[in-house]
Scaffold this motif. Structure first.
Motif, PDB file in Angstrom:
ATOM      1  N   GLY A  19       0.831  -1.207   0.000  1.00  0.00           N
ATOM      2  CA  GLY A  19       0.000   0.000   0.000  1.00  0.00           C
ATOM      3  C   GLY A  19       0.864   1.254   0.000  1.00  0.00           C
ATOM      4  O   GLY A  19       0.596   2.232  -0.709  1.00  0.00           O
ATOM      5  N   LEU A  20       1.893   1.198   0.845  1.00  0.00           N
ATOM      6  CA  LEU A  20       2.814   2.342   0.916  1.00  0.00           C
ATOM      7  C   LEU A  20       3.517   2.527  -0.429  1.00  0.00           C
ATOM      8  O   LEU A  20       3.707   3.653  -0.892  1.00  0.00           O
ATOM      9  N   MET A  21       3.886   1.436  -1.073  1.00  0.00           N
ATOM     10  CA  MET A  21       4.571   1.518  -2.369  1.00  0.00           C
ATOM     11  C   MET A  21       3.637   2.111  -3.433  1.00  0.00           C
ATOM     12  O   MET A  21       4.060   2.902  -4.276  1.00  0.00           O
ATOM     13  N   LYS A  22       2.342   1.715  -3.394  1.00  0.00           N
ATOM     14  CA  LYS A  22       1.398   2.244  -4.361  1.00  0.00           C
ATOM     15  C   LYS A  22       1.208   3.756  -4.131  1.00  0.00           C
ATOM     16  O   LYS A  22       1.145   4.533  -5.094  1.00  0.00           O
ATOM     17  N   ILE A  23       1.109   4.145  -2.878  1.00  0.00           N
ATOM     18  CA  ILE A  23       0.955   5.562  -2.568  1.00  0.00           C
ATOM     19  C   ILE A  23       2.200   6.319  -3.023  1.00  0.00           C
ATOM     20  O   ILE A  23       2.108   7.387  -3.645  1.00  0.00           O
ATOM     21  N   ARG A  24       3.365   5.727  -2.747  1.00  0.00           N
ATOM     22  CA  ARG A  24       4.625   6.372  -3.150  1.00  0.00           C
ATOM     23  C   ARG A  24       4.718   6.416  -4.686  1.00  0.00           C
ATOM     24  O   ARG A  24       5.238   7.385  -5.238  1.00  0.00           O
ATOM     25  N   LYS A  25       4.246   5.344  -5.332  1.00  0.00           N
ATOM     26  CA  LYS A  25       4.289   5.301  -6.802  1.00  0.00           C
ATOM     27  C   LYS A  25       3.417   6.433  -7.361  1.00  0.00           C
ATOM     28  O   LYS A  25       3.826   7.121  -8.302  1.00  0.00           O
ATOM     29  N   LYS A  26       2.205   6.651  -6.824  1.00  0.00           N
ATOM     30  CA  LYS A  26       1.335   7.715  -7.259  1.00  0.00           C
ATOM     31  C   LYS A  26       2.009   9.068  -7.043  1.00  0.00           C
ATOM     32  O   LYS A  26       1.977   9.947  -7.916  1.00  0.00           O
ATOM     33  N   GLU A  27       2.610   9.228  -5.871  1.00  0.00           N
ATOM     34  CA  GLU A  27       3.308  10.473  -5.577  1.00  0.00           C
ATOM     35  C   GLU A  27       4.475  10.677  -6.537  1.00  0.00           C
ATOM     36  O   GLU A  27       4.713  11.784  -7.024  1.00  0.00           O
ATOM     37  N   HIS A  28       5.194   9.560  -6.824  1.00  0.00           N
ATOM     38  CA  HIS A  28       6.328   9.618  -7.743  1.00  0.00           C
ATOM     39  C   HIS A  28       5.861   9.993  -9.137  1.00  0.00           C
ATOM     40  O   HIS A  28       6.475  10.821  -9.837  1.00  0.00           O
ATOM     41  N   ASP A  29       4.749   9.383  -9.603  1.00  0.00           N
ATOM     42  CA  ASP A  29       4.205   9.710 -10.926  1.00  0.00           C
ATOM     43  C   ASP A  29       3.750  11.178 -10.981  1.00  0.00           C
ATOM     44  O   ASP A  29       3.983  11.874 -11.975  1.00  0.00           O
ATOM     45  N   MET A  30       3.088  11.615  -9.907  1.00  0.00           N
ATOM     46  CA  MET A  30       2.666  13.016  -9.860  1.00  0.00           C
ATOM     47  C   MET A  30       3.879  13.943  -9.892  1.00  0.00           C
ATOM     48  O   MET A  30       3.868  14.976 -10.570  1.00  0.00           O
ATOM     49  N   GLU A  31       4.916  13.546  -9.153  1.00  0.00           N
ATOM     50  CA  GLU A  31       6.138  14.368  -9.137  1.00  0.00           C
ATOM     51  C   GLU A  31       6.793  14.361 -10.522  1.00  0.00           C
ATOM     52  O   GLU A  31       7.294  15.391 -10.991  1.00  0.00           O
ATOM     53  N   ASP A  32       6.788  13.218 -11.208  1.00  0.00           N
ATOM     54  CA  ASP A  32       7.330  13.142 -12.567  1.00  0.00           C
ATOM     55  C   ASP A  32       6.529  14.045 -13.513  1.00  0.00           C
ATOM     56  O   ASP A  32       7.109  14.791 -14.320  1.00  0.00           O
ATOM     57  N   ARG A  33       5.188  13.960 -13.418  1.00  0.00           N
ATOM     58  CA  ARG A  33       4.360  14.805 -14.250  1.00  0.00           C
ATOM     59  C   ARG A  33       4.620  16.277 -13.944  1.00  0.00           C
ATOM     60  O   ARG A  33       4.724  17.121 -14.851  1.00  0.00           O
ATOM     61  N   ARG A  34       4.758  16.616 -12.673  1.00  0.00           N
ATOM     62  CA  ARG A  34       5.045  17.997 -12.285  1.00  0.00           C
ATOM     63  C   ARG A  34       6.407  18.413 -12.834  1.00  0.00           C
ATOM     64  O   ARG A  34       6.560  19.528 -13.351  1.00  0.00           O
ATOM     65  N   ASN A  35       7.391  17.521 -12.755  1.00  0.00           N
ATOM     66  CA  ASN A  35       8.736  17.824 -13.282  1.00  0.00           C
ATOM     67  C   ASN A  35       8.695  18.018 -14.802  1.00  0.00           C
ATOM     68  O   ASN A  35       9.332  18.933 -15.340  1.00  0.00           O
ATOM     69  N   LYS A  36       7.942  17.142 -15.502  1.00  0.00           N
ATOM     70  CA  LYS A  36       7.816  17.295 -16.953  1.00  0.00           C
ATOM     71  C   LYS A  36       7.128  18.625 -17.289  1.00  0.00           C
ATOM     72  O   LYS A  36       7.534  19.327 -18.208  1.00  0.00           O
ATOM     73  N   PHE A  37       6.046  18.933 -16.540  1.00  0.00           N
ATOM     74  CA  PHE A  37       5.349  20.195 -16.760  1.00  0.00           C
ATOM     75  C   PHE A  37       6.275  21.377 -16.511  1.00  0.00           C
ATOM     76  O   PHE A  37       6.324  22.326 -17.307  1.00  0.00           O
ATOM     77  N   GLU A  38       7.034  21.295 -15.417  1.00  0.00           N
ATOM     78  CA  GLU A  38       7.982  22.372 -15.100  1.00  0.00           C
ATOM     79  C   GLU A  38       9.055  22.465 -16.182  1.00  0.00           C
ATOM     80  O   GLU A  38       9.474  23.559 -16.562  1.00  0.00           O
ATOM     81  N   ASP A  39       9.502  21.319 -16.704  1.00  0.00           N
ATOM     82  CA  ASP A  39      10.506  21.305 -17.774  1.00  0.00           C
ATOM     83  C   ASP A  39       9.947  21.961 -19.035  1.00  0.00           C
ATOM     84  O   ASP A  39      10.607  22.804 -19.666  1.00  0.00           O
TER      85      ASP A  39
END
Length: 172
Positions: A19-39
């Motif tokens: 569960g923690l990994m799935k939550i972290r994965k979602k956060e990681h994907d959101m952070e990746d999307r945010r990083n791509k958007f920022e890029d």
């Protein structure tokens, strides 16, 4: 008891970790999307910045060109102003000369008119004298009354072909 507690505890910890990994994965994907958007946002910002800088350089060149044209126009304006002042001075001089020439012309015309008037007066007096002399010439001279017919032909011609001869008076 150790297995009974250990196995469920391991399953609970594993489920929690998943569960923690799935939550972290979602956060990681959101952070990746945010990083791509920022890029992407950063690339767009750089592109806009380059565009603004090129526009700034173009405007700077245009400003420099306009400044040089302005200074050239200002110099030309100064030259035209000087030429205008020079021409205005020449016009003033010319107008002054024209005025003096007009004054001289008026003086000469006045003198001419007075000379013509005097000439016309003298001509009229000569004509009057000529007319009076013609009348006098046409009239028979009082001398002719004393000219004898036997006198010279010149005298009889002056008095006309028919000379009135006075007969000598008899002296008593």
């Amino acid at each position: 008891m150790k297995v009974q507690v250990f196995l469920p505890l391991t399953v609970v910890v594993s489920v929690a970790l998943v569960g923690l990994m799935k939550i972290r994965k979602k956060e990681h994907d959101m952070e990746d999307r945010r990083n791509k958007f920022e890029d992407i946002k950063l690339r767009v910002t750089y592109d806009v910045l380059r565009e603004y800088e090129s526009e700034k350089a173009r405007m700077q060149n245009l400003l420099e060109k306009t400044k040089s044209e302005h200074s050239a126009m200002e110099e030309e304006t100064n030259k035209v102003g000087m030429n205008e002042k020079k021409a205005k001075g020449e016009v003033d001089i010319c107008q002054g000369e024209q005025k003096s020439a007009r004054d001289k012309l008026a003086t000469v015309e006045t003198e001419l008119n007075s000379q013509q008037a005097a000439s016309d007066k003298e001509k009229a007096s000569w004509k009057a004298e000529e007319e009076s002399l013609k009348v006098q010439l046409a009239a028979r001279s009082s001398v002719c009354a004393f000219v004898k017919t036997e006198s010279s032909q010149a005298a009889s011609q002056l008095c006309g072909s028919k000379v009135k001869v006075e007969e000598p008076k008899a002296e008593a």
